[in-house]
Design a protein around this motif. Structure first.
Motif, PDB file in Angstrom:
ATOM      1  N   ARG A   1       5.647  14.551   4.298  1.00  0.00           N
ATOM      2  CA  ARG A   1       4.819  13.751   3.389  1.00  0.00           C
ATOM      3  C   ARG A   1       5.021  12.257   3.641  1.00  0.00           C
ATOM      4  NH1 ARG A   1       4.744  15.565  -2.756  1.00  0.00           N
ATOM      5  NH2 ARG A   1       3.236  13.846  -2.707  1.00  0.00           N
TER       6      ARG A   1
ATOM      7  N   ARG B   1       2.868  11.504   6.693  1.00  0.00           N
ATOM      8  CA  ARG B   1       1.437  11.391   6.390  1.00  0.00           C
ATOM      9  C   ARG B   1       1.132  10.103   5.621  1.00  0.00           C
ATOM     10  NH1 ARG B   1       2.108  17.028   5.420  1.00  0.00           N
ATOM     11  NH2 ARG B   1       2.268  16.677   3.149  1.00  0.00           N
ATOM     12  N   GLU B   2       2.069   9.699   4.731  1.00  0.00           N
ATOM     13  CA  GLU B   2       1.846   8.470   3.967  1.00  0.00           C
ATOM     14  C   GLU B   2       1.852   7.248   4.883  1.00  0.00           C
ATOM     15  OE1 GLU B   2       1.239   5.895   0.700  1.00  0.00           O
ATOM     16  OE2 GLU B   2       0.856   8.028   1.070  1.00  0.00           O
TER      17      GLU B   2
ATOM     18  N   LYS C   1       0.799  -1.221   0.000  1.00  0.00           N
ATOM     19  CA  LYS C   1       0.000   0.000   0.000  1.00  0.00           C
ATOM     20  C   LYS C   1       0.838   1.280   0.000  1.00  0.00           C
ATOM     21  CE  LYS C   1      -3.915  -2.248   0.229  1.00  0.00           C
ATOM     22  NZ  LYS C   1      -4.912  -2.223  -0.888  1.00  0.00           N
TER      23      LYS C   1
ATOM     24  N   GLU D   1       1.042   7.198   8.078  1.00  0.00           N
ATOM     25  CA  GLU D   1      -0.192   7.211   8.866  1.00  0.00           C
ATOM     26  C   GLU D   1      -1.373   6.739   8.018  1.00  0.00           C
ATOM     27  OE1 GLU D   1      -0.519  11.158  10.309  1.00  0.00           O
ATOM     28  OE2 GLU D   1       1.064  10.929  11.825  1.00  0.00           O
ATOM     29  N   ARG D   2      -1.412   7.145   6.752  1.00  0.00           N
ATOM     30  CA  ARG D   2      -2.516   6.748   5.865  1.00  0.00           C
ATOM     31  C   ARG D   2      -2.549   5.235   5.672  1.00  0.00           C
ATOM     32  NH1 ARG D   2      -3.402   5.211   0.738  1.00  0.00           N
ATOM     33  NH2 ARG D   2      -1.155   5.152   0.314  1.00  0.00           N
TER      34      ARG D   2
ATOM     35  N   LYS E   1      -3.601   3.282   8.920  1.00  0.00           N
ATOM     36  CA  LYS E   1      -5.021   3.403   9.234  1.00  0.00           C
ATOM     37  C   LYS E   1      -5.885   2.508   8.351  1.00  0.00           C
ATOM     38  CE  LYS E   1      -4.845   8.123  11.041  1.00  0.00           C
ATOM     39  NZ  LYS E   1      -5.242   9.538  10.846  1.00  0.00           N
ATOM     40  N   MET E   2      -5.315   2.029   7.255  1.00  0.00           N
ATOM     41  CA  MET E   2      -6.056   1.134   6.361  1.00  0.00           C
ATOM     42  C   MET E   2      -6.001  -0.328   6.810  1.00  0.00           C
ATOM     43  SD  MET E   2      -4.806   2.754   2.709  1.00  0.00           S
ATOM     44  CE  MET E   2      -5.580   1.443   1.768  1.00  0.00           C
TER      45      MET E   2
END
Length: 244
Positions: free
Chosen positions: A205, A208-209, A165, A211-212, A215-216
């Motif tokens: 960045r 943030r990537e 991912k 964390e994204r 969270k999935m």
């Protein structure tokens, strides 16, 4: 003139033998006389045991060490009650036997106005993934019954999920090079959901990537401590390498 003695009967040639035999007999006689002992009559009488005196002597009992003393003799039996025979014509006063029963008082019924609630058990604090008794079960790891195998299965599943991912094109877009490390920490709550995701990276960045992607992650079977579902803290280091 012929000699009177018969030369064949001359005893002088055996005198040495007779002397030796006589000397031996004398020595035996003297040795026997020395060894011979005599006892006075009084001494012989003192050594005779008088059996009629044995009953008069005290008996001595030898007890082993640490033996408790013998119990005292039992008390004498009580004398039997004297039963008095009374003729039929004599009147006897009857004794009234009072009852010895104790009458218990009935306690008063007190009305309870308020019922105090039992204190609730304190919730168990979050437990690190390395110290949890029953680890959370990632989807697909249910077949493993061993706690260690479930840990390994969960780590492998999360690593594969993040690799698939994560946006690997960020390195060239941001002008990064070499090895970049991203540290992510999150919690699997007592319902199995991913919450409290925090990341630290050399670029915002990348943070943030990370964390994204975390969270999935899918919901899991929550971990348990002392048989109760609890929050489990998980640390996930991500190594992001940019090819020059």
């Amino acid at each position: 003139m012929e000699p009177k003695k018969n030369p064949k009967k001359d005893m002088r040639k055996y005198s040495g033998l007779y002397f030796q035999v006589g000397l031996i007999l004398m020595l035996l006689f003297v040795w026997r006389a020395i060894e011979w002992k005599t006892y006075e009559k009084k001494e012989i009488e003192q050594q005779v045991v008088q059996f009629d005196q044995l009953d008069e002597e005290e008996q001595v009992m030898v007890m082993p060490p640490n033996t408790p003393p013998p119990p005292p003799p039992p008390p004498p039996a009580p004398e039997p009650d004297v039963i008095e025979v009374v003729e039929d014509d004599v009147e006897i006063e009857e004794q009234v036997i009072e009852s010895t029963e104790v009458t218990e008082e009935v306690p008063e019924i007190v009305e309870v106005s308020e019922v105090a609630e039992a204190p609730e058990e304190e919730p168990i604090a979050d437990v690190p993934f390395s110290a949890i008794e029953d680890v959370p079960i990632f989807p697909g790891c249910e077949k493993f019954k061993n706690n260690e195998k479930r840990k390994q299965c969960m780590s492998d599943k999360i690593r594969d999920f993040v690799n698939n991912k994560f946006n690997t094109d960020l390195g060239s877009e941001l002008g990064l090079s070499g090895v970049n490390r991203v540290y992510v920490m999150f919690k699997i709550d007592n319902k199995g959901n991913i919450v409290d995701v925090q990341a630290r990276a050399p670029h915002p960045r990348l943070q943030r990537e990370a964390e994204r992607v975390v969270k999935m992650l899918p919901s899991m079977t929550p971990g348990k401590q002392r048989g109760k579902p609890v929050g489990v803290l998980y640390n996930l280091p991500i190594v992001f390498q940019v090819q020059d």
